[in-house]
Scaffold this active site. Structure first.
Site: not given
Length: 224
Positions: A136-137
């Site tokens: 994800c991030i």
């Protein structure tokens, strides 16, 4: 003995902590691979607390370690006590807590700082040539610390399916090589032993996110 893998959390909840489905998927897949997860989180205050119904900040204050303990079922340690010598790999799930509590990416983007504790841990695993899994991030942490590394946060063209694609462009500005990958795929930076997958950066069915994280976890354990 199975591999011992540190899992670093950033709170509890997508908007101000670790993404719970991603964190759970990491723990499930580690268990399936016969690896032993050791969960850590920094003992610091969250940047802020978000009401997950309204999607808006509140006046509440919460602690990252205490909130992360909800996901770890209480079996968690202070990140300051992590010793890379006894561990085989590191995984950091996503969620806005990575960009708010482990770094200042949410407010400063490519000009952010990574918290010293988190940076020290990432550098220690990297120096020991032990694999690091990010989804994800959380690949932005590696983008900031390891210039020139190869990563994926999914796709670099913004659309309904990829609402956060501008992140890829920012990582390129930091001197990293961004590789476009579908949500069920991973990218492996062999030189840096970094394994990344997009997870909820993609607007995809949850089982596809779960499958992509599974591939990331399997590769991290294989490289350990």
């Amino acid at each position: 003995m199975g591999k011992r893998v540190a899992v670093v959390l950033a709170g509890c909840g997508v908007y101000d902590g670790s993404e719970i489905h991603e964190s759970s998927a990491v723990l499930v897949h580690l268990s399936r691979e016969g690896a032993q997860a050791e969960v850590y989180a920094p003992d610091v205050d969250q940047m802020h607390v978000v009401d997950h119904v309204k999607g808006q900040p509140t006046q509440e204050k919460r602690n990252v370690l205490i909130e992360s303990a909800r996901i770890a079922r209480g079996n968690i340690k202070d990140l300051a006590k992590l010793d890379v010598k006894g561990l085989d790999a590191l995984i950091i799930p996503g969620g806005f807590g990575v960009a708010k509590n482990l770094s200042s990416w949410a407010t400063q983007g490519k000009n952010c700082t990574v918290s010293k504790e988190v940076e020290d841990v990432l550098r220690a695993f990297h120096a020991a040539k032990k694999p690091i899994g990010l989804c994800c991030i959380s690949p932005v942490l590696a983008a900031k610390i390891f210039p020139g590394c190869e990563l994926t946060v999914g796709h670099d063209t913004e659309c309904e399916k990829w609402p956060y694609a501008k992140t890829a462009e920012t990582m390129k500005e930091l001197g990293c090589k961004h590789v476009n990958k579908h949500v069920t795929e991973i990218h492996v930076d062999v030189k840096n032993k970094l394994v990344t997958t997009s997870a909820f950066m993609c607007n995809a069915p949850i089982h596809e996110i779960y499958d992509g994280i599974g591939k990331m976890v399997r590769e991290v354990v294989r490289l350990a």
